[in-house]
Design a protein around this motif. Structure first.
Motif, PDB file in Angstrom:
ATOM      1  N   ASP A  35      46.117  36.402  45.046  1.00  0.00           N
ATOM      2  CA  ASP A  35      44.552  35.813  44.991  1.00  0.00           C
ATOM      3  C   ASP A  35      44.498  34.463  44.669  1.00  0.00           C
ATOM      4  OD1 ASP A  35      45.145  36.280  42.494  1.00  0.00           O
ATOM      5  OD2 ASP A  35      43.733  37.422  42.070  1.00  0.00           O
ATOM      6  N   ASP A  36      45.768  33.766  44.214  1.00  0.00           N
ATOM      7  CA  ASP A  36      45.593  32.402  43.632  1.00  0.00           C
ATOM      8  C   ASP A  36      46.022  31.671  44.895  1.00  0.00           C
ATOM      9  OD1 ASP A  36      48.400  33.111  43.929  1.00  0.00           O
ATOM     10  OD2 ASP A  36      48.883  32.558  41.965  1.00  0.00           O
ATOM     11  N   GLY A  37      46.317  32.275  46.209  1.00  0.00           N
ATOM     12  CA  GLY A  37      46.737  31.610  47.319  1.00  0.00           C
ATOM     13  C   GLY A  37      48.287  31.419  47.528  1.00  0.00           C
ATOM     14  N   ASN A  38      49.269  32.027  46.710  1.00  0.00           N
ATOM     15  CA  ASN A  38      50.486  31.764  46.909  1.00  0.00           C
ATOM     16  C   ASN A  38      50.944  32.907  47.627  1.00  0.00           C
ATOM     17  OD1 ASN A  38      51.114  29.616  45.021  1.00  0.00           O
ATOM     18  ND2 ASN A  38      51.020  31.051  43.299  1.00  0.00           N
ATOM     19  N   ALA A 112      47.595  46.407  52.779  1.00  0.00           N
ATOM     20  CA  ALA A 112      47.345  47.094  51.447  1.00  0.00           C
ATOM     21  C   ALA A 112      46.675  46.031  50.493  1.00  0.00           C
ATOM     22  CB  ALA A 112      48.496  47.740  50.685  1.00  0.00           C
ATOM     23  N   TRP A 113      45.677  46.052  50.068  1.00  0.00           N
ATOM     24  CA  TRP A 113      45.161  45.461  48.867  1.00  0.00           C
ATOM     25  C   TRP A 113      45.547  46.017  47.514  1.00  0.00           C
ATOM     26  CZ3 TRP A 113      40.451  46.638  45.975  1.00  0.00           C
ATOM     27  CH2 TRP A 113      40.010  45.205  45.153  1.00  0.00           C
ATOM     28  N   LEU A 114      46.241  45.187  46.923  1.00  0.00           N
ATOM     29  CA  LEU A 114      46.585  45.748  45.340  1.00  0.00           C
ATOM     30  C   LEU A 114      45.824  45.247  44.416  1.00  0.00           C
ATOM     31  CD1 LEU A 114      50.352  44.465  46.127  1.00  0.00           C
ATOM     32  CD2 LEU A 114      49.282  46.799  46.370  1.00  0.00           C
ATOM     33  N   GLY A 115      44.572  44.682  44.740  1.00  0.00           N
ATOM     34  CA  GLY A 115      43.758  44.194  43.331  1.00  0.00           C
ATOM     35  C   GLY A 115      43.997  42.955  43.131  1.00  0.00           C
ATOM     36  N   ASP A 116      45.211  42.363  43.166  1.00  0.00           N
ATOM     37  CA  ASP A 116      45.340  41.186  42.872  1.00  0.00           C
ATOM     38  C   ASP A 116      46.133  40.157  44.026  1.00  0.00           C
ATOM     39  OD1 ASP A 116      47.746  41.993  42.631  1.00  0.00           O
ATOM     40  OD2 ASP A 116      48.391  40.918  40.821  1.00  0.00           O
TER      41      ASP A 116
END
Length: 128
Positions: A35-38, A112-116
């Motif tokens: 979620d930080d773009g990395n 898959a979305w992992l939350g972060d």
């Protein structure tokens, strides 16, 4: 004679995908997008999945770890001369928060979305 052979090949059971078939896949892309773009690229892996008609689900094997031995109910399923096209229903559980898959013409796309972050897998698959 050539047309007859092509016709027989097209109508043979090996040219159609169906429930109960097992697919062996090699990932082309295995990427984690935080979620930080990395972004982080995973190694290419081999895995298999099958289509279980009784539960109307896609069933994954022991790899990839994020979807290890999980079942994903199928939302839509179509057959064609190119193989099959299916989409799984979003599923909550296991290591992933929400996962979906699409398969068409020998390519499997999974997310898959992992939350972060988000995991995206694209793989080439063959039916055996």
């Amino acid at each position: 004679m050539k047309k007859l052979l092509i016709t027989l090949l097209l109508i043979s059971p090996f040219s159609f995908a169906d429930w109960g078939d097992v697919y062996y896949c090699q990932s082309i892309t295995d990427e984690l997008i935080k979620d930080d773009g990395n972004t982080y690229m995973g190694e290419s892996i081999r895995f298999k999945f099958s289509m279980d008609q009784q539960s109307e689900s896609m069933v994954l094997g022991s790899e990839p770890v994020i979807w290890k031995n999980q079942m994903f109910p199928v939302a839509s399923f179509e057959q064609s001369a190119d193989g099959m096209l299916f989409e799984t229903k979003p599923r909550i559980g296991g290591l992933s928060i929400k996962s979906t898959f699409n398969y068409n013409k020998g390519k499997l796309f999974g997310t898959a979305w992992l939350g972060d972050g988000l995991v995206a897998v694209v793989a080439d698959c063959d039916k055996f």
